[in-house]
Design an enzyme around this catalytic site. Structure first.
Site, PDB file in Angstrom:
ATOM      1  N   PRO A  92       6.527   0.098  -1.295  1.00 36.84           N
ATOM      2  CA  PRO A  92       5.993  -0.753  -2.358  1.00 36.84           C
ATOM      3  C   PRO A  92       6.869  -1.968  -2.643  1.00 36.84           C
ATOM      4  CG  PRO A  92       6.832   1.309  -3.246  1.00 36.84           C
ATOM      5  CD  PRO A  92       6.826   1.455  -1.770  1.00 36.84           C
ATOM      6  N   GLU A 119      12.263   9.327  -2.628  1.00 41.58           N
ATOM      7  CA  GLU A 119      12.638   7.999  -3.111  1.00 41.58           C
ATOM      8  C   GLU A 119      12.794   6.985  -1.983  1.00 41.58           C
ATOM      9  OE1 GLU A 119      13.003   7.079  -6.449  1.00 41.58           O
ATOM     10  OE2 GLU A 119      12.045   9.037  -6.694  1.00 41.58           O
ATOM     11  N   ARG A 161      -8.375  -2.888  14.910  1.00 40.27           N
ATOM     12  CA  ARG A 161      -9.691  -3.511  15.078  1.00 40.27           C
ATOM     13  C   ARG A 161      -9.589  -4.955  15.583  1.00 40.27           C
ATOM     14  NH1 ARG A 161     -11.498  -6.642  10.822  1.00 40.27           N
ATOM     15  NH2 ARG A 161     -13.657  -5.993  11.086  1.00 40.27           N
ATOM     16  N   ASP A 176     -14.611 -12.174   8.536  1.00 40.47           N
ATOM     17  CA  ASP A 176     -14.121 -11.202   7.554  1.00 40.47           C
ATOM     18  C   ASP A 176     -13.504 -11.916   6.354  1.00 40.47           C
ATOM     19  OD1 ASP A 176     -14.795  -9.058   9.104  1.00 40.47           O
ATOM     20  OD2 ASP A 176     -12.788  -8.760   9.931  1.00 40.47           O
TER      21      ASP A 176
END
Length: 277
Positions: A92, A119, A161, A176
């Site tokens: 993150p 962690e 893809r 897209d």
């Protein structure tokens, strides 16, 4: 392309055997190796974590299993003829994973993923391998998961893809949302298929007209409409030069105008006051 994933939950990566990724593997377009980190532990409990230096809650993944695992996997890859490994660290605290980054990764011949638990991984592991290869620390969103395996699935799906021959139609990804080029800062508009009427709901007449120019313009306008409604931040930071005359007309109808005063702060568009939404 070769992909290697090191994890303490190999079963979490089973979705890599299905859908487009699974078919790409079956055709030999994608080579995937999933490795259990606990195979590189040497105590009877197969320990992969320990308490953090400096105190605090949670546990930290140890250096030794990760180092030994990565060394062996990299050596095996080189022996098998793989080229130019890139380490992908789901976290993150990484850079946002975008379509642009997916394109960049799709051009690499070999990706090695290190999804962590607890962690995270002792920072020295990342710093060590950053001296040997490019390292991409990537975040799939502003939230925290129990582990990085879900992020690996997201990144792999987005990257695979884009590989030549994986999609049935090579043009499929060019329109897209976020695709490089004309759609770089836009969301794709609505799509429709048969039947022409469903539960009393029809489809826009322009889609039945056969006029390719008008259809393209409608799709572009709908992309602008959806983007202004759901992701106004994308419009704000898009330079005026990215929009043609018809784009600007639609943006004006939707309540937007170029903002010369905002250029210094990286904002190029602003909402116009008192425009009915």
């Amino acid at each position: 392309m070769r992909l290697d994933v090191v994890t303490i939950f190999p079963e979490y990566l089973e979705p890599l055997n299905v859908s487009l990724v699974g078919k790409a593997r079956a055709r030999g377009q994608l080579q995937v190796g999933v490795h259990d980190l606990r195979n590189w532990t040497y105590d009877r409990h197969n320990t992969v974590d320990d308490t953090p230096y400096g105190g605090g809650p949670g546990m930290v993944m140890k250096t030794e299993p990760w180092g030994d695992a990565l060394d062996e996997i990299l050596a095996d890859g080189y022996e098998a003829g793989a080229r130019g490994p890139v380490l992908v660290v789901p976290t993150p605290s990484g850079r946002p994973f975008t379509q642009e980054l997916a394109v960049e990764l799709s051009e690499q011949p070999w990706l090695v993923f290190t999804p962590a638990r607890y962690e995270g991984i002792d920072r020295r592991v990342i710093d060590e391998y950053a001296t040997r290869m490019p390292v991409y620390e990537v975040s799939i969103g502003d939230y925290v998961l129990a582990g990085g395996e879900a992020a690996v699935l997201v990144v792999t799906e987005a990257v695979a893809r884009l590989l030549p021959g994986v999609l049935g139609n090579a043009e499929s990804h060019r329109d897209d949302s976020f695709a490089p080029g004309a759609m770089a800062n836009l969301l794709e508009g609505p799509v429709h298929t048969k039947p022409p009427v469903w539960r009393g709901r029809g489809i826009p007449e322009v889609l039945l007209s056969g006029h390719h120019g008008k259809i393209a313009r409608w799709r572009r306008d709908e992309a602008l409409r959806r983007t202004t409604a759901h992701r106004p931040d994308l419009i704000e930071r898009t330079a005026p030069a990215a929009f043609d005359k018809k784009d600007r007309e639609m943006l004006s109808i939707l309540g937007w105008a170029p903002d010369p005063e905002g250029e210094r702060s990286g904002r190029f568009w602003r909402r116009v006051e008192d425009v009915e939404q």
